[in-house]
Write a protein that holds these residues in place. Structure first.
Motif, mmCIF file in Angstrom:
data_model
loop_
_atom_site.group_PDB
_atom_site.id
_atom_site.type_symbol
_atom_site.label_atom_id
_atom_site.label_comp_id
_atom_site.label_asym_id
_atom_site.label_seq_id
_atom_site.Cartn_x
_atom_site.Cartn_y
_atom_site.Cartn_z
ATOM 1 N N LEU A 116 0.663 -1.366 0.003
ATOM 2 C CA LEU A 116 -0.044 0.066 0.392
ATOM 3 C C LEU A 116 0.847 1.312 0.019
ATOM 4 O O LEU A 116 0.174 2.291 0.018
ATOM 5 N N ALA A 120 -0.229 5.672 -5.670
ATOM 6 C CA ALA A 120 -1.571 5.338 -5.923
ATOM 7 C C ALA A 120 -1.904 5.884 -7.117
ATOM 8 O O ALA A 120 -1.451 6.954 -7.828
ATOM 9 N N ALA A 124 -10.267 6.461 -9.323
ATOM 10 C CA ALA A 124 -10.738 5.456 -8.467
ATOM 11 C C ALA A 124 -9.826 4.155 -8.246
ATOM 12 O O ALA A 124 -9.078 4.096 -9.078
ATOM 13 N N CYS A 125 -10.302 3.501 -7.265
ATOM 14 C CA CYS A 125 -9.736 2.248 -7.083
ATOM 15 C C CYS A 125 -9.656 1.336 -8.469
ATOM 16 O O CYS A 125 -10.886 1.287 -8.736
ATOM 17 N N GLY A 126 -8.870 0.468 -8.657
ATOM 18 C CA GLY A 126 -8.872 -0.312 -9.724
ATOM 19 C C GLY A 126 -8.302 -1.916 -9.426
ATOM 20 O O GLY A 126 -7.677 -2.048 -8.152
ATOM 21 N N ASP A 128 -5.553 -3.080 -10.178
ATOM 22 C CA ASP A 128 -3.961 -3.130 -9.888
ATOM 23 C C ASP A 128 -3.634 -1.932 -9.011
ATOM 24 O O ASP A 128 -2.396 -1.738 -8.964
ATOM 25 N N CYS A 129 -4.523 -1.408 -8.155
ATOM 26 C CA CYS A 129 -4.328 -0.141 -7.275
ATOM 27 C C CYS A 129 -3.554 -0.791 -5.814
ATOM 28 O O CYS A 129 -2.831 0.018 -5.198
ATOM 29 N N GLY A 130 -3.647 -1.926 -5.609
ATOM 30 C CA GLY A 130 -3.199 -2.359 -4.431
ATOM 31 C C GLY A 130 -4.178 -2.679 -3.234
ATOM 32 O O GLY A 130 -3.959 -3.220 -2.240
ATOM 33 N N CYS A 131 -5.158 -1.873 -3.429
ATOM 34 C CA CYS A 131 -6.133 -1.676 -2.452
ATOM 35 C C CYS A 131 -7.206 -3.413 -2.450
ATOM 36 O O CYS A 131 -7.540 -3.873 -1.348
ATOM 37 N N THR A 132 -7.223 -3.927 -3.715
ATOM 38 C CA THR A 132 -7.901 -5.016 -3.858
ATOM 39 C C THR A 132 -6.972 -5.898 -4.766
ATOM 40 O O THR A 132 -7.256 -5.831 -5.767
ATOM 41 N N THR A 133 -6.161 -6.319 -4.240
ATOM 42 C CA THR A 133 -5.065 -7.332 -5.241
ATOM 43 C C THR A 133 -5.314 -8.646 -4.974
ATOM 44 O O THR A 133 -5.976 -9.177 -3.940
ATOM 45 N N ALA A 233 -7.721 -2.599 3.819
ATOM 46 C CA ALA A 233 -8.341 -1.239 4.154
ATOM 47 C C ALA A 233 -8.401 -1.052 5.525
ATOM 48 O O ALA A 233 -8.475 0.087 6.287
#
Length: 257
Positions: A116, A120, A124-126, A128-133, A233
């Motif tokens: 994380l 960034a 928005a999150c996607g 490959d963003c690392g939030c939902t990997t 998160a």
């Protein structure tokens, strides 16, 4: 011969009267009764309590302490030492296992933190963003359950553990204040069966504080059940306890069970 009423023994030893009654109920601290029904203790009760407190600091179970007290009554120190040696060895093995659990949890936190800490993406999150990997580090919540201080064949051993705290006086007040400060940092609270779920910001340092305090609490109040969940998160702490401990659960964690 010097005798003590329960309030006098509590003041002399620093052990709360509620704990003294509990020790009597489980066969650790015998008490006589006056004709009017008041508990009275002999002078040996002070040393007996010191021995019990020392054994509790080693993480010994109540049945082990009871057995040691029986050996101690024989008046041969060598016999007590011979019985304590294998118990201490067992505690060392258990402690090493708990340390391994916490190290694994810390390593997992470090991986998530690294994941994380990168730049960034814009917007928005996607995927490959690392939030939902989908990487092994952060693909799913990772439950870290703090093992009980003693193994048990019961599926949920905390349900059958006596509701008693071995802390007293200043130590109890200090521990309560530590929990109040930690709980005040929670961003969310949710009632769950038998307890409460607290949500904290994700972070390795805070997760370490939560784990350390939960482990310390379990050492003196084994009837609490702690589980940590780490997600990309948030950090979640679930606390459960038997129904008879609902008051303590509410005081420390704001639960309404």
């Amino acid at each position: 011969m010097t005798t003590y009423r329960i309030s006098q023994l509590a003041e002399r030893s620093g052990v709360p009267a509620t704990t003294l009654r509990f020790y009597e109920d489980v066969g650790l601290l015998p008490a006589d009764r006056t004709p009017s029904g008041y508990r009275v203790y002999g002078e040996d009760a002070v040393e007996r309590l010191a021995f019990i407190s020392s054994a509790k600091l080693l993480g010994l179970a109540l049945d082990e302490i009871r057995e040691l007290l029986d050996v101690r009554e024989e008046g041969v120190c060598a016999s007590v030492r011979a019985r304590m040696l294998p118990l201490a060895a067992d505690r060392i093995a258990e402690t090493d296992g708990r340390i391994a659990e916490l190290r694994a949890f810390s390593a997992h936190l470090a991986g998530v933190h690294t994941e994380l800490s990168g730049p960034a993406p814009s917007g928005a999150c996607g995927p490959d963003c690392g939030c939902t990997t989908t990487s092994p580090v952060a693909a799913r919540p990772v439950p870290i359950t703090l093992s009980p201080t003693r193994p048990s064949r019961i599926a949920e051993p905390w349900r059958g553990t006596p509701v008693a705290c071995t802390l007293g006086g200043a130590e109890l007040g200090e521990r309560t204040e530590q929990w109040k400060q930690l709980v005040s940092r929670a961003e969310g609270r949710e009632e769950i069966p038998d307890g409460v779920r607290l949500s904290f910001p994700a972070g390795a340092e805070l997760a370490g504080e939560v784990a350390a305090l939960a482990a310390a609490e379990q050492g003196c109040c084994a009837f609490f059940d702690f589980t940590l969940h780490l997600t990309p998160a948030a950090l979640q702490l679930e606390v459960r306890a038997p129904e008879s401990a609902a008051g303590m659960l509410a005081d420390l964690f704001g639960a309404t069970v």
